[in-house]
Write a protein that holds these residues in place. Structure first.
Motif, short mmCIF file in Angstrom:
data_model
loop_
_atom_site.label_atom_id
_atom_site.label_comp_id
_atom_site.label_asym_id
_atom_site.label_seq_id
_atom_site.Cartn_x
_atom_site.Cartn_y
_atom_site.Cartn_z
N ARG A 104 -17.61 -6.04 -6.14
CA ARG A 104 -16.57 -5.53 -5.24
C ARG A 104 -17.03 -5.55 -3.79
O ARG A 104 -16.29 -5.99 -2.89
N GLU A 105 -18.23 -5.06 -3.55
CA GLU A 105 -18.73 -5.01 -2.18
C GLU A 105 -18.95 -6.40 -1.61
O GLU A 105 -18.76 -6.62 -0.40
N THR A 106 -19.33 -7.36 -2.44
CA THR A 106 -19.48 -8.73 -1.96
C THR A 106 -18.15 -9.30 -1.50
O THR A 106 -18.07 -9.97 -0.47
N ARG A 107 -17.09 -8.99 -2.24
CA ARG A 107 -15.76 -9.44 -1.80
C ARG A 107 -15.34 -8.75 -0.51
O ARG A 107 -14.82 -9.38 0.41
N GLY A 151 -14.57 -6.23 5.85
CA GLY A 151 -14.66 -4.78 5.75
C GLY A 151 -13.29 -4.14 5.64
O GLY A 151 -12.26 -4.78 5.87
N LEU A 152 -13.30 -2.87 5.25
CA LEU A 152 -12.07 -2.11 5.07
C LEU A 152 -11.77 -1.32 6.34
O LEU A 152 -12.55 -0.46 6.74
N ALA A 153 -10.63 -1.61 6.95
CA ALA A 153 -10.28 -0.96 8.22
C ALA A 153 -10.17 0.56 8.05
O ALA A 153 -10.58 1.31 8.94
N ASP A 158 -16.38 -2.81 10.32
CA ASP A 158 -16.25 -4.02 11.13
C ASP A 158 -17.52 -4.82 10.90
O ASP A 158 -18.54 -4.59 11.55
N ILE A 159 -17.48 -5.74 9.95
CA ILE A 159 -18.68 -6.38 9.40
C ILE A 159 -18.65 -7.87 9.68
O ILE A 159 -17.73 -8.57 9.26
#
Length: 203
Positions: A104-107, A151-153, A158-159
């Motif tokens: 999940r984190e990779t996506r 990243g998730l806003a 902000d990745i």
């Protein structure tokens, strides 16, 4: 003398003294000494951050590593440059399997889906004051598809993701451009195991 976690530690009390984004618990405890006696009662605060996965993204076909860069408030508070170059990572929520979190984190952080994954090992981050542990994976990815920002806003992420060759990644560890333990450990592991990993994944 081998110590036993359950028999050789006495928890006198435990209370949560702070609970916000993270949690701090205060322990009153004593433990058995190597000489066979017991310590005096001591009080220790433990930072309860949860447990995490770390994912080193590696493309064996192109022999490239994908890394991320993002703002870290802890680095800012320490007086360091707060945009750190890291590996993908995330917290394991209750009931989640670490490998599912890694995928999940990779996506979310790199916009990529691993096609294979190796469990490298587990380690404690800073056992003197935190319960946090990390499970390290190396994930096989297609580096040609990795670029941009992710990243998730709603989580304030902000990745930036970018790709380097393994020699450059190791040089970044040596000269301090990479200065966080999880990424240094992962890259040093790959330096040692890269050929065997390529043999495994490329057949």
């Amino acid at each position: 003398m081998a110590m036993d976690r359950d028999k050789d530690v006495e928890i006198i009390s435990r209370e949560t003294v702070f609970k916000g984004y993270f949690q701090v618990d205060r322990y009153r405890l004593r433990h058995r000494t190597f000489a066979g006696g017991w310590t005096e009662e001591m009080m220790r605060e433990v930072f309860e951050r949860g447990h995490a996965v770390v994912v080193l993204l590696y493309d064996p076909d192109r022999d490239r590593i994908a890394l991320i860069e993002q703002f870290r408030p802890g680095a800012y508070a320490a007086g360091w440059h707060p945009w750190l170059i890291e590996c993908v990572a995330g917290i394991i929520e209750e009931g989640e399997h670490p490998e599912d979190v890694a995928r999940r984190e990779t996506r979310e952080e790199a916009g990529s889906d691993p096609t294979d994954m190796v469990h490298v090992g587990d380690y404690l981050v800073t056992a003197g004051g935190s319960s946090e542990s990390c499970r390290l994976y190396c994930a096989r990815v297609d580096a040609s598809t990795i670029a941009g920002t992710h990243g998730l806003a709603h989580e304030g992420e902000d990745i930036r993701v970018f790709v380097v060759d393994p020699a450059e990644a190791l040089a970044m560890c040596r000269d301090g451009r990479i200065n966080n333990a999880m990424a240094v450990l992962a890259i040093q592991w790959l330096t040692l195991e890269r050929q065997s990993l390529r043999d495994k994944w490329l057949g």
